[in-house]
Design a protein around this motif. Structure first.
Motif, PDB file in Angstrom:
ATOM      1  N   UNK A   9       0.823  -1.207   0.000  1.00 34.91           N
ATOM      2  CA  UNK A   9       0.000   0.000   0.000  1.00 34.91           C
ATOM      3  C   UNK A   9       0.860   1.262   0.000  1.00 34.91           C
ATOM      4  N   UNK A  10       1.949   1.229   0.755  1.00 31.98           N
ATOM      5  CA  UNK A  10       2.829   2.389   0.834  1.00 31.98           C
ATOM      6  C   UNK A  10       3.334   2.838  -0.529  1.00 31.98           C
TER       7      UNK A  10
ATOM      8  N   UNK B 142       1.745   1.768  -3.544  1.00 32.46           N
ATOM      9  CA  UNK B 142       0.589   1.904  -4.440  1.00 32.46           C
ATOM     10  C   UNK B 142      -0.176   3.207  -4.262  1.00 32.46           C
ATOM     11  N   UNK B 143      -0.212   3.739  -3.055  1.00 33.01           N
ATOM     12  CA  UNK B 143      -1.055   4.918  -2.821  1.00 33.01           C
ATOM     13  C   UNK B 143      -0.697   6.087  -3.724  1.00 33.01           C
ATOM     14  N   UNK B 144       0.572   6.216  -4.087  1.00 32.67           N
ATOM     15  CA  UNK B 144       0.979   7.294  -4.987  1.00 32.67           C
ATOM     16  C   UNK B 144       0.399   7.096  -6.386  1.00 32.67           C
ATOM     17  N   UNK B 145       0.374   5.852  -6.827  1.00 30.22           N
ATOM     18  CA  UNK B 145      -0.202   5.534  -8.136  1.00 30.22           C
ATOM     19  C   UNK B 145      -1.727   5.678  -8.104  1.00 30.22           C
ATOM     20  N   UNK B 146      -2.350   5.226  -7.032  1.00 31.68           N
ATOM     21  CA  UNK B 146      -3.805   5.369  -6.888  1.00 31.68           C
ATOM     22  C   UNK B 146      -4.179   6.849  -6.963  1.00 31.68           C
ATOM     23  N   UNK B 147      -3.488   7.675  -6.199  1.00 31.16           N
ATOM     24  CA  UNK B 147      -3.779   9.112  -6.199  1.00 31.16           C
ATOM     25  C   UNK B 147      -3.539   9.740  -7.572  1.00 31.16           C
ATOM     26  N   UNK B 148      -2.493   9.336  -8.239  1.00 31.06           N
ATOM     27  CA  UNK B 148      -2.201   9.869  -9.572  1.00 31.06           C
ATOM     28  C   UNK B 148      -3.330   9.520 -10.553  1.00 31.06           C
ATOM     29  N   UNK B 149      -3.726   8.265 -10.592  1.00 33.71           N
ATOM     30  CA  UNK B 149      -4.730   7.834 -11.566  1.00 33.71           C
ATOM     31  C   UNK B 149      -6.140   8.302 -11.216  1.00 33.71           C
ATOM     32  N   UNK B 150      -6.441   8.422  -9.950  1.00 38.21           N
ATOM     33  CA  UNK B 150      -7.802   8.851  -9.616  1.00 38.21           C
ATOM     34  C   UNK B 150      -8.037  10.333  -9.922  1.00 38.21           C
ATOM     35  N   UNK B 151      -6.972  11.111 -10.092  1.00 41.70           N
ATOM     36  CA  UNK B 151      -7.101  12.516 -10.486  1.00 41.70           C
ATOM     37  C   UNK B 151      -7.344  12.665 -11.986  1.00 41.70           C
ATOM     38  N   UNK B 152      -7.071  11.620 -12.738  1.00 40.22           N
ATOM     39  CA  UNK B 152      -7.230  11.641 -14.184  1.00 40.22           C
ATOM     40  C   UNK B 152      -8.613  11.103 -14.550  1.00 40.22           C
ATOM     41  N   UNK B 153      -9.405  11.902 -15.245  1.00 41.03           N
ATOM     42  CA  UNK B 153     -10.793  11.536 -15.567  1.00 41.03           C
ATOM     43  C   UNK B 153     -10.895  10.363 -16.539  1.00 41.03           C
ATOM     44  N   UNK B 154      -9.768   9.959 -17.110  1.00 39.22           N
ATOM     45  CA  UNK B 154      -9.782   8.836 -18.045  1.00 39.22           C
ATOM     46  C   UNK B 154      -9.819   7.484 -17.334  1.00 39.22           C
ATOM     47  N   UNK B 155      -9.614   7.503 -16.011  1.00 33.56           N
ATOM     48  CA  UNK B 155      -9.514   6.253 -15.262  1.00 33.56           C
ATOM     49  C   UNK B 155     -10.618   6.129 -14.213  1.00 33.56           C
ATOM     50  N   UNK B 156     -11.045   4.907 -14.018  1.00 35.27           N
ATOM     51  CA  UNK B 156     -11.934   4.557 -12.913  1.00 35.27           C
ATOM     52  C   UNK B 156     -11.151   3.582 -12.039  1.00 35.27           C
ATOM     53  N   UNK B 157     -10.950   3.947 -10.785  1.00 37.28           N
ATOM     54  CA  UNK B 157     -10.101   3.180  -9.876  1.00 37.28           C
ATOM     55  C   UNK B 157     -10.935   2.312  -8.941  1.00 37.28           C
ATOM     56  N   UNK B 158     -10.495   1.073  -8.784  1.00 34.97           N
ATOM     57  CA  UNK B 158     -11.017   0.178  -7.751  1.00 34.97           C
ATOM     58  C   UNK B 158      -9.825  -0.238  -6.897  1.00 34.97           C
TER      59      UNK B 158
ATOM     60  N   UNK C 142      -2.491  -7.673  12.845  1.00 36.19           N
ATOM     61  CA  UNK C 142      -1.300  -7.368  12.041  1.00 36.19           C
ATOM     62  C   UNK C 142      -0.568  -6.158  12.602  1.00 36.19           C
ATOM     63  N   UNK C 143       0.680  -6.043  12.209  1.00 31.97           N
ATOM     64  CA  UNK C 143       1.507  -4.914  12.647  1.00 31.97           C
ATOM     65  C   UNK C 143       0.947  -3.634  12.057  1.00 31.97           C
ATOM     66  N   UNK C 144       0.498  -2.736  12.912  1.00 34.65           N
ATOM     67  CA  UNK C 144      -0.054  -1.470  12.437  1.00 34.65           C
ATOM     68  C   UNK C 144      -1.334  -1.667  11.661  1.00 34.65           C
ATOM     69  N   UNK C 145      -2.428  -1.218  12.157  1.00 40.58           N
ATOM     70  CA  UNK C 145      -3.719  -1.379  11.489  1.00 40.58           C
ATOM     71  C   UNK C 145      -3.753  -0.480  10.256  1.00 40.58           C
ATOM     72  N   UNK C 146      -3.462  -1.057   9.123  1.00 41.48           N
ATOM     73  CA  UNK C 146      -3.338  -0.280   7.890  1.00 41.48           C
ATOM     74  C   UNK C 146      -4.670   0.255   7.393  1.00 41.48           C
TER      75      UNK C 146
ATOM     76  N   UNK D 257      -7.905   5.054   5.420  1.00 36.69           N
ATOM     77  CA  UNK D 257      -8.971   6.042   5.663  1.00 36.69           C
ATOM     78  C   UNK D 257      -8.395   7.447   5.774  1.00 36.69           C
ATOM     79  N   UNK D 258      -7.275   7.574   6.475  1.00 31.10           N
ATOM     80  CA  UNK D 258      -6.621   8.881   6.620  1.00 31.10           C
ATOM     81  C   UNK D 258      -6.228   9.426   5.241  1.00 31.10           C
ATOM     82  N   UNK D 259      -5.763   8.534   4.370  1.00 29.42           N
ATOM     83  CA  UNK D 259      -5.350   8.926   3.016  1.00 29.42           C
ATOM     84  C   UNK D 259      -6.537   9.171   2.080  1.00 29.42           C
ATOM     85  N   UNK D 260      -7.752   8.952   2.591  1.00 30.16           N
ATOM     86  CA  UNK D 260      -8.991   9.173   1.833  1.00 30.16           C
ATOM     87  C   UNK D 260      -9.038   8.368   0.535  1.00 30.16           C
ATOM     88  N   UNK D 261      -8.596   7.104   0.646  1.00 27.14           N
ATOM     89  CA  UNK D 261      -8.677   6.194  -0.485  1.00 27.14           C
ATOM     90  C   UNK D 261      -9.808   5.223  -0.213  1.00 27.14           C
TER      91      UNK D 261
END
Length: 187
Positions: free
Chosen positions: A24-25, A27-43, A55-59, A64-68
């Motif tokens: 996730x650490x 991927x989040x940069x790629x998720x944020x990049x693509x979700x700003x582009x109207x050509x993509x629909x992100x799941x 698990x270590x650290x409740x990811x 949620x903090x990253x609003x993904x």
């Protein structure tokens, strides 16, 4: 004079899957990049340590903090750290992923690294002939874990490769991947 038609385009459906904080650490940069582009629909799908409070650290809190938005959580309990239980987990995950993906019908599946959960998802994606974008291919793990076997297997079934350094870029090329399919984002 005929009325001009407004051009419409089909959004590219890009599905991300993550089973750990490390994945996730990156991927989040790629998720944020693509979700700003109207050509993509992100799941974004999660499993593994994202769904375990043990698990270590409740990811899930960090996501949620990253609003993904998490499109689907595969809540599967891993009974122990044995290979047999990991294999059982992978089979359950594959069945759940197949059910989800049959309805979602993505254009691409974006996967990271080297986890057995990710490999389970990749196998289904490959069989369904969905192009896989693999992040962190070519990396090398010290210690003799299964990581390298899984990572290199993911590389071989992926369509596009995003490497994080020159050594990994070169290693992916040595695995026989075409140079035009391999992108280096690190040094």
């Amino acid at each position: 004079m005929p009325k001009s038609k407004k051009k419409t385009f089909k959004k590219i459906k890009l599905l991300f899957f993550s089973a750990s904080r490390a994945e996730y650490g990156m991927q989040k940069y790629f998720i944020n990049y693509f979700r700003k582009n109207k050509k993509f629909k992100i799941s974004f799908l999660t499993s593994g340590s994202h769904t375990s409070h043990l698990a270590v650290g409740d990811t899930s809190k960090q996501i949620k903090i990253d609003k993904i938005n998490v499109s689907k959580k595969f809540q599967i309990s891993l009974k122990s750290n044995t290979s047999k239980d990991a294999a059982k987990y992978a089979i359950i995950l594959q069945k759940a992923f197949l059910k989800y993906i049959s309805k979602a019908n993505p254009d691409y599946v974006f996967l990271s690294a080297d986890r057995f959960e990710t490999f389970a998802v990749a196998q289904i994606s490959m069989i369904l002939k969905l192009p896989i974008i693999h992040l962190e291919g070519g990396d090398k793990t010290s210690g003799g874990a299964l990581d390298d076997n899984i990572r290199h297997s993911l590389t071989k079934i992926s369509s596009l490769h995003i490497t994080t350094n020159k050594e990994s870029f070169d290693r992916v090329l040595k695995l026989g991947e075409e140079k035009w399919r391999v992108f280096k984002i690190g040094y």
